[in-house]
Motif scaffolding. Structure first.
Motif, short mmCIF file in Angstrom:
data_model
loop_
_atom_site.label_atom_id
_atom_site.label_comp_id
_atom_site.label_asym_id
_atom_site.label_seq_id
_atom_site.Cartn_x
_atom_site.Cartn_y
_atom_site.Cartn_z
N PHE A 90 -33.00 -41.15 -36.83
CA PHE A 90 -31.54 -41.11 -36.83
C PHE A 90 -30.99 -41.97 -35.70
O PHE A 90 -31.57 -42.05 -34.63
CB PHE A 90 -31.05 -39.66 -36.72
N GLY A 91 -29.85 -42.62 -36.00
CA GLY A 91 -29.26 -43.56 -35.04
C GLY A 91 -27.86 -43.12 -34.64
O GLY A 91 -27.04 -42.75 -35.48
N GLU A 92 -27.61 -43.18 -33.34
CA GLU A 92 -26.30 -42.81 -32.79
C GLU A 92 -25.83 -43.93 -31.85
O GLU A 92 -26.64 -44.65 -31.28
CB GLU A 92 -26.42 -41.50 -32.00
N SER A 93 -24.50 -44.01 -31.69
CA SER A 93 -23.97 -45.12 -30.90
C SER A 93 -23.20 -44.67 -29.65
O SER A 93 -22.72 -45.51 -28.91
CB SER A 93 -23.05 -45.97 -31.77
N ARG A 94 -23.08 -43.35 -29.47
CA ARG A 94 -22.40 -42.87 -28.27
C ARG A 94 -23.30 -41.87 -27.54
O ARG A 94 -23.88 -40.98 -28.17
CB ARG A 94 -21.06 -42.22 -28.63
N VAL A 95 -23.38 -42.04 -26.22
CA VAL A 95 -24.33 -41.27 -25.42
C VAL A 95 -24.07 -39.76 -25.53
O VAL A 95 -24.98 -38.99 -25.82
CB VAL A 95 -24.30 -41.73 -23.95
N GLN A 96 -22.82 -39.37 -25.33
CA GLN A 96 -22.46 -37.94 -25.37
C GLN A 96 -22.86 -37.28 -26.69
O GLN A 96 -23.45 -36.20 -26.72
CB GLN A 96 -20.94 -37.83 -25.23
N GLU A 97 -22.49 -37.98 -27.76
CA GLU A 97 -22.76 -37.46 -29.10
C GLU A 97 -24.26 -37.35 -29.34
O GLU A 97 -24.75 -36.36 -29.89
CB GLU A 97 -22.11 -38.41 -30.12
N LEU A 98 -24.99 -38.35 -28.89
CA LEU A 98 -26.45 -38.34 -29.05
C LEU A 98 -27.07 -37.18 -28.28
O LEU A 98 -27.93 -36.46 -28.81
CB LEU A 98 -27.03 -39.69 -28.59
N VAL A 99 -26.64 -36.98 -27.06
CA VAL A 99 -27.19 -35.91 -26.23
C VAL A 99 -26.93 -34.54 -26.87
O VAL A 99 -27.83 -33.70 -26.94
CB VAL A 99 -26.60 -35.97 -24.80
N GLN A 100 -25.73 -34.35 -27.37
CA GLN A 100 -25.40 -33.07 -28.01
C GLN A 100 -26.22 -32.83 -29.27
O GLN A 100 -26.75 -31.74 -29.48
CB GLN A 100 -23.91 -33.04 -28.37
N LYS A 101 -26.32 -33.85 -30.09
CA LYS A 101 -27.07 -33.68 -31.34
C LYS A 101 -28.55 -33.47 -31.07
O LYS A 101 -29.21 -32.68 -31.74
CB LYS A 101 -26.84 -34.88 -32.25
N HIS A 102 -29.07 -34.18 -30.08
CA HIS A 102 -30.48 -34.00 -29.73
C HIS A 102 -30.75 -32.55 -29.33
O HIS A 102 -31.76 -31.95 -29.73
CB HIS A 102 -30.88 -34.94 -28.60
N ALA A 103 -29.84 -31.96 -28.59
CA ALA A 103 -30.02 -30.59 -28.12
C ALA A 103 -29.98 -29.59 -29.29
O ALA A 103 -30.66 -28.57 -29.29
CB ALA A 103 -28.95 -30.24 -27.09
N GLN A 104 -29.16 -29.91 -30.28
CA GLN A 104 -28.90 -29.00 -31.39
C GLN A 104 -29.93 -29.06 -32.51
O GLN A 104 -30.08 -28.13 -33.27
CB GLN A 104 -27.58 -29.46 -32.04
#
Ligand SMILES: *Cc1c(COP(=O)(O)O)cnc(C)c1O
Length: 230
Positions: free
Chosen positions: A52-66
């Motif tokens: 999966f690919g993400e382009s914003r750091v905050q969003e990536l960090v949150q999704k990774h945790a979840q």
């Protein structure tokens, strides 16, 4: 349920199935999930997708945790040097390296968590000036300096590029061709004894089929899987 409108959106699982049918073996699919909720990602995950690919750091960090920890997260946005730290402990591949300074900064953060970070160098051949990346000349110069060899916590795995936003298929094809030519040239010059330089990330929803015919082995598809972003 019976869908009475041809405009009705397909499900994520159906979208993946039909895209997968167009992707030959040897080409990897990165599901670009930016701006889409974790529940959508879970549908793709349950269909078997793991990249999966993400382009914003905050969003990536949150999704990774979840989300499940066997997901391989790729960062595909423009990365600022002051935002590297939170993704370095888990990111699987960073696509858009566009300066030596950024690479040095990632190397430093990676050393702190004792990881080697896999990256792609971004090359800019498209006409839009808004796109990031090294021009072909800058790219050749970047590799020629060999300063990148001195970063022990960086693994350069290949190139990433985008074609112009245009309906002109010949132009798109020739831009992808240009990136593939650079990829081959750099690989044969600097990576003959290093199999890790083997990823060519090209192609999005509208142009991934052309990218594959021009040698891409990693396509980044968002809209065709998850629908339009807000
Ligand atoms: C958003 C994005 C994509 C996905 O684009 P789609 O047209 O939605 O498939 C691919 N690559 C990069 C770098 C992106 O930022």
């Amino acid at each position: 349920m019976y869908s009475h409108s041809s405009k009705m959106q397909n499900s994520i699982v159906e979208n993946i199935r039909s895209i997968r049918a167009t992707i030959p073996t040897g080409v990897e699919l990165l599901c670009v999930s930016k701006f889409h909720p974790a529940t959508d990602i879970m549908q793709a995950y349950q269909a078997g997708e793991r990249l999966f690919g993400e382009s914003r750091v905050q969003e990536l960090v949150q999704k990774h945790a979840q989300l499940p920890h066997d997901i391989q997260w790729h960062f595909i946005g423009h990365l600022q040097t002051n935002k590297i730290r939170p993704i370095v402990p888990f990111v699987s591949l960073i696509h858009g390296i566009d300066s030596f300074h950024l690479l040095e900064s990632i190397d430093k953060e990676a050393a702190k968590v004792n990881r080697k970070i896999r990256v792609l160098i971004e090359v800019h051949v498209a006409q839009e000036t808004t796109k990031f990346g090294f021009s072909p000349n800058e790219l050749i110069h970047f590799f020629a300096t060999e300063k990148w060899q001195d970063l022990p916590n960086i693994e350069i795995c290949g190139l990433m590029g985008m074609a112009s936003f245009t309906d002109n298929l010949t132009q798109i094809q020739s831009e992808f061709h240009q990136i593939k030519t650079l990829f081959d040239e750099i690989r044969s010059k600097y990576f003959v004894s290093n199999d890790n330089f083997n990823i060519l990330s090209m192609g999005m929803s509208d142009d991934y089929k052309i990218a594959i015919t021009e040698g891409s082995n990693l396509v980044r598809i968002g809209t065709n899987i998850f629908g339009k972003r807000n």
